[in-house]
Scaffold this motif. Structure first.
Motif, PDB file in Angstrom:
ATOM      1  N   LEU A 272     -16.391 -11.629 -19.121  1.00 39.07           N
ATOM      2  CA  LEU A 272     -16.397 -12.870 -18.341  1.00 39.07           C
ATOM      3  C   LEU A 272     -15.986 -12.608 -16.899  1.00 39.07           C
ATOM      4  CD1 LEU A 272     -16.591 -15.968 -18.192  1.00 39.07           C
ATOM      5  CD2 LEU A 272     -14.209 -16.057 -18.938  1.00 39.07           C
ATOM      6  N   ARG A 273     -14.963 -11.789 -16.702  1.00 42.30           N
ATOM      7  CA  ARG A 273     -14.536 -11.470 -15.337  1.00 42.30           C
ATOM      8  C   ARG A 273     -15.618 -10.689 -14.590  1.00 42.30           C
ATOM      9  NH1 ARG A 273      -9.191  -7.961 -14.845  1.00 42.30           N
ATOM     10  NH2 ARG A 273     -10.633  -6.461 -15.809  1.00 42.30           N
ATOM     11  N   ALA A 274     -16.296  -9.767 -15.290  1.00 42.46           N
ATOM     12  CA  ALA A 274     -17.352  -8.995 -14.641  1.00 42.46           C
ATOM     13  C   ALA A 274     -18.528  -9.891 -14.242  1.00 42.46           C
ATOM     14  CB  ALA A 274     -17.823  -7.883 -15.583  1.00 42.46           C
ATOM     15  N   VAL A 275     -18.882 -10.860 -15.107  1.00 40.34           N
ATOM     16  CA  VAL A 275     -19.991 -11.768 -14.792  1.00 40.34           C
ATOM     17  C   VAL A 275     -19.652 -12.610 -13.563  1.00 40.34           C
ATOM     18  CG1 VAL A 275     -21.269 -13.776 -15.631  1.00 40.34           C
ATOM     19  CG2 VAL A 275     -20.893 -11.831 -17.139  1.00 40.34           C
ATOM     20  N   ARG A 276     -18.434 -13.138 -13.506  1.00 41.75           N
ATOM     21  CA  ARG A 276     -18.049 -13.953 -12.344  1.00 41.75           C
ATOM     22  C   ARG A 276     -18.037 -13.119 -11.062  1.00 41.75           C
ATOM     23  NH1 ARG A 276     -13.008 -17.482 -14.945  1.00 41.75           N
ATOM     24  NH2 ARG A 276     -14.322 -18.915 -16.167  1.00 41.75           N
ATOM     25  N   THR A 277     -17.575 -11.866 -11.148  1.00 45.49           N
ATOM     26  CA  THR A 277     -17.581 -11.004  -9.968  1.00 45.49           C
ATOM     27  C   THR A 277     -19.003 -10.758  -9.491  1.00 45.49           C
ATOM     28  OG1 THR A 277     -15.559  -9.921 -10.733  1.00 45.49           O
ATOM     29  CG2 THR A 277     -16.852  -8.763  -9.096  1.00 45.49           C
ATOM     30  N   PHE A 278     -19.932 -10.518 -10.450  1.00 48.06           N
ATOM     31  CA  PHE A 278     -21.330 -10.283 -10.069  1.00 48.06           C
ATOM     32  C   PHE A 278     -21.945 -11.527  -9.448  1.00 48.06           C
ATOM     33  CE2 PHE A 278     -25.854 -10.494 -11.126  1.00 48.06           C
ATOM     34  CZ  PHE A 278     -26.320  -9.332 -10.513  1.00 48.06           C
ATOM     35  N   GLN A 279     -21.684 -12.714 -10.033  1.00 51.86           N
ATOM     36  CA  GLN A 279     -22.242 -13.942  -9.486  1.00 51.86           C
ATOM     37  C   GLN A 279     -21.717 -14.210  -8.086  1.00 51.86           C
ATOM     38  OE1 GLN A 279     -21.062 -16.651 -12.602  1.00 51.86           O
ATOM     39  NE2 GLN A 279     -23.045 -16.539 -13.637  1.00 51.86           N
ATOM     40  N   LEU A 280     -20.438 -13.935  -7.847  1.00 47.39           N
ATOM     41  CA  LEU A 280     -19.882 -14.112  -6.506  1.00 47.39           C
ATOM     42  C   LEU A 280     -20.526 -13.157  -5.514  1.00 47.39           C
ATOM     43  CD1 LEU A 280     -17.733 -15.516  -4.749  1.00 47.39           C
ATOM     44  CD2 LEU A 280     -16.136 -13.720  -5.421  1.00 47.39           C
ATOM     45  N   ARG A 281     -20.746 -11.917  -5.930  1.00 48.90           N
ATOM     46  CA  ARG A 281     -21.356 -10.927  -5.054  1.00 48.90           C
ATOM     47  C   ARG A 281     -22.818 -11.279  -4.764  1.00 48.90           C
ATOM     48  NH1 ARG A 281     -21.296  -4.855  -7.142  1.00 48.90           N
ATOM     49  NH2 ARG A 281     -19.043  -5.316  -7.058  1.00 48.90           N
ATOM     50  N   ALA A 282     -23.521 -11.844  -5.780  1.00 52.31           N
ATOM     51  CA  ALA A 282     -24.943 -12.154  -5.603  1.00 52.31           C
ATOM     52  C   ALA A 282     -25.175 -13.516  -4.963  1.00 52.31           C
ATOM     53  CB  ALA A 282     -25.646 -12.099  -6.958  1.00 52.31           C
ATOM     54  N   GLY A 283     -24.110 -14.274  -4.660  1.00 53.56           N
ATOM     55  CA  GLY A 283     -24.276 -15.579  -4.034  1.00 53.56           C
ATOM     56  C   GLY A 283     -24.735 -16.650  -4.996  1.00 53.56           C
ATOM     57  N   LEU A 284     -24.443 -16.477  -6.286  1.00 55.43           N
ATOM     58  CA  LEU A 284     -24.844 -17.447  -7.300  1.00 55.43           C
ATOM     59  C   LEU A 284     -23.679 -18.375  -7.622  1.00 55.43           C
ATOM     60  CD1 LEU A 284     -26.706 -14.974  -9.705  1.00 55.43           C
ATOM     61  CD2 LEU A 284     -27.744 -16.486  -7.984  1.00 55.43           C
ATOM     62  N   THR A 285     -23.963 -19.405  -8.413  1.00 53.11           N
ATOM     63  CA  THR A 285     -22.898 -20.301  -8.884  1.00 53.11           C
ATOM     64  C   THR A 285     -21.988 -19.538  -9.838  1.00 53.11           C
ATOM     65  OG1 THR A 285     -24.365 -22.214  -8.693  1.00 53.11           O
ATOM     66  CG2 THR A 285     -22.392 -22.460 -10.058  1.00 53.11           C
ATOM     67  N   VAL A 286     -20.707 -19.505  -9.528  1.00 51.52           N
ATOM     68  CA  VAL A 286     -19.756 -18.740 -10.334  1.00 51.52           C
ATOM     69  C   VAL A 286     -19.293 -19.622 -11.491  1.00 51.52           C
ATOM     70  CG1 VAL A 286     -17.602 -17.433 -10.318  1.00 51.52           C
ATOM     71  CG2 VAL A 286     -19.031 -17.510  -8.258  1.00 51.52           C
ATOM     72  N   ASP A 287     -20.062 -19.598 -12.596  1.00 47.84           N
ATOM     73  CA  ASP A 287     -19.714 -20.390 -13.773  1.00 47.84           C
ATOM     74  C   ASP A 287     -19.427 -19.536 -14.994  1.00 47.84           C
ATOM     75  OD1 ASP A 287     -22.229 -19.436 -14.232  1.00 47.84           O
ATOM     76  OD2 ASP A 287     -23.190 -21.397 -14.452  1.00 47.84           O
ATOM     77  N   GLY A 288     -19.543 -18.199 -14.868  1.00 51.85           N
ATOM     78  CA  GLY A 288     -19.242 -17.322 -15.993  1.00 51.85           C
ATOM     79  C   GLY A 288     -20.301 -17.323 -17.074  1.00 51.85           C
ATOM     80  N   MET A 289     -21.483 -17.888 -16.814  1.00 48.33           N
ATOM     81  CA  MET A 289     -22.574 -17.938 -17.789  1.00 48.33           C
ATOM     82  C   MET A 289     -23.765 -17.132 -17.254  1.00 48.33           C
ATOM     83  SD  MET A 289     -22.455 -21.969 -18.784  1.00 48.33           S
ATOM     84  CE  MET A 289     -24.023 -21.766 -19.641  1.00 48.33           C
ATOM     85  N   LEU A 290     -24.449 -16.462 -18.144  1.00 49.04           N
ATOM     86  CA  LEU A 290     -25.642 -15.714 -17.760  1.00 49.04           C
ATOM     87  C   LEU A 290     -26.875 -16.550 -18.097  1.00 49.04           C
ATOM     88  CD1 LEU A 290     -24.897 -11.997 -18.718  1.00 49.04           C
ATOM     89  CD2 LEU A 290     -25.234 -12.958 -16.456  1.00 49.04           C
ATOM     90  N   GLY A 291     -27.404 -17.227 -17.077  1.00 49.27           N
ATOM     91  CA  GLY A 291     -28.616 -17.996 -17.227  1.00 49.27           C
ATOM     92  C   GLY A 291     -29.801 -17.291 -16.594  1.00 49.27           C
ATOM     93  N   PRO A 292     -30.901 -17.982 -16.390  1.00 49.16           N
ATOM     94  CA  PRO A 292     -32.103 -17.350 -15.828  1.00 49.16           C
ATOM     95  C   PRO A 292     -31.864 -16.706 -14.461  1.00 49.16           C
ATOM     96  CG  PRO A 292     -32.635 -19.492 -16.779  1.00 49.16           C
ATOM     97  CD  PRO A 292     -31.158 -19.385 -16.802  1.00 49.16           C
ATOM     98  N   ARG A 293     -31.107 -17.371 -13.560  1.00 47.07           N
ATOM     99  CA  ARG A 293     -30.899 -16.809 -12.216  1.00 47.07           C
ATOM    100  C   ARG A 293     -30.018 -15.567 -12.269  1.00 47.07           C
ATOM    101  NH1 ARG A 293     -29.877 -22.187  -8.422  1.00 47.07           N
ATOM    102  NH2 ARG A 293     -31.913 -23.173  -8.797  1.00 47.07           N
TER     103      ARG A 293
END
Length: 300
Positions: A272-293
């Motif tokens: 969960l922490r790794a997903v949020r870090t990746f979403q923050l780095r990629a400029g995505l919504t940081v919700d801790g979920m792996l969706g299509p984007r």
């Protein structure tokens, strides 16, 4: 969506407004209790109490619901702070001891009042007898012994012990009621504090079933990165999920330079922490979920 139950009538206005705002966010996001539990880390049972007005939600739960629905948490935090003050005052206020029933008052008290009435009548009779004995009478003859009078007996004092016993019994019952109420409030508070932690624990497999092992084979197929674990699926996954889709995401996160822990196929705290870090780095919504984007960014 099923219709929500009516909030308790005795609910504080601030707590009522907070519960109504949270209900609107849940209905607007078309979320079920199970989806709320999976996306926020708090159990469905806890959310039923929060949205039903029987328990005040923690600040973290309010923040999690605002995050997954895209709402501004600032007004919700203000309502939560006011509701928390009034909620603590209402929960810690000692309840008055239960009144004695009509039958109970007609038991020892009624008998005591009858005994006091009878004792009063007997006392009045003895006072009349003393008055008649104190009237002037003929003096005794010289040398004759005084005529003994009949003893009147000690005064009745049985009413006082009964009264003290009744007071002590009433005080004991009141103290027991207050102690029981305090114990119930403490148990409920402990249940509210422990429930989110129990839900947030990642699922464990039984000792009899061995955990599947996954191996990352990072390749680029048709311009997309793949770990060769889930056949290129982009299934939506979130905290608590298990299986090949989670292992695929863990491999791709490691390829992106973010450690998700082990490649075990379990969406736990490290993943969960790794997903949020990746979403923050990629400029995505940081919700801790792996969706299509998020999958598209991982494979891109």
């Amino acid at each position: 969506m099923p219709r929500s139950k009516a909030l308790p009538a005795e609910l504080d206005p601030s707590a009522r407004q907070l519960a109504e705002r949270l209900r609107l966010l849940k209905d607007h996001g078309e979320l079920t209790m199970r989806q709320l539990a999976a996306k926020t880390g708090y159990s469905a049972k806890s959310w039923e109490r929060y949205l039903g007005g029987t328990s005040l939600p923690p600040r973290e739960a309010v923040e999690a619901l605002a995050r997954i629905t895209g709402a501004d948490p600032t007004p919700l935090f203000a309502l939560h702070e006011i509701a928390a003050d009034t909620w603590d005052t209402r929960r810690t206020r000692p309840a008055a001891p239960p009144p004695l029933t009509t039958r109970g008052r007609q038991g020892p008290d009624h008998e005591q009042e009858q005994g006091q009435g009878q004792g009063h009548e007997q006392e009045q009779g003895r006072e009349q007898e003393r008055g008649s004995e104190q009237e002037p009478s003929a003096e005794p003859r010289p040398g004759s012994a005084p005529v003994p009078t009949a003893p009147t007996g000690p005064p009745v004092t049985g009413a006082a012990p009964g009264r003290f016993s009744h007071i002590a019994l009433t005080a004991g019952v009141a103290a027991l009621a207050v102690a029981l109420l305090a114990a119930l409030l403490l148990l409920q508070r402990l249940d509210d504090d422990v429930a989110p932690a129990a839900v947030a624990t990642p699922p464990r497999t039984t000792a009899t079933s061995p955990q599947p092992s996954y191996t990352c084979h990072i390749t680029r197929v048709d311009g997309r990165w793949s770990a060769g674990v889930n056949d290129g699926r982009d299934t939506e996954i979130f905290y608590g999920a298990t299986g090949a889709d989670v292992a695929e995401a863990q491999c791709l996160l490691r390829r992106a330079g973010i450690s998700p822990g082990g490649i075990d196929g379990m969406f736990g705290p490290l993943t969960l922490r790794a997903v949020r870090t990746f979403q923050l780095r990629a400029g995505l919504t940081v919700d801790g979920m792996l969706g299509p984007r998020s999958w598209k960014a991982l494979r891109g």
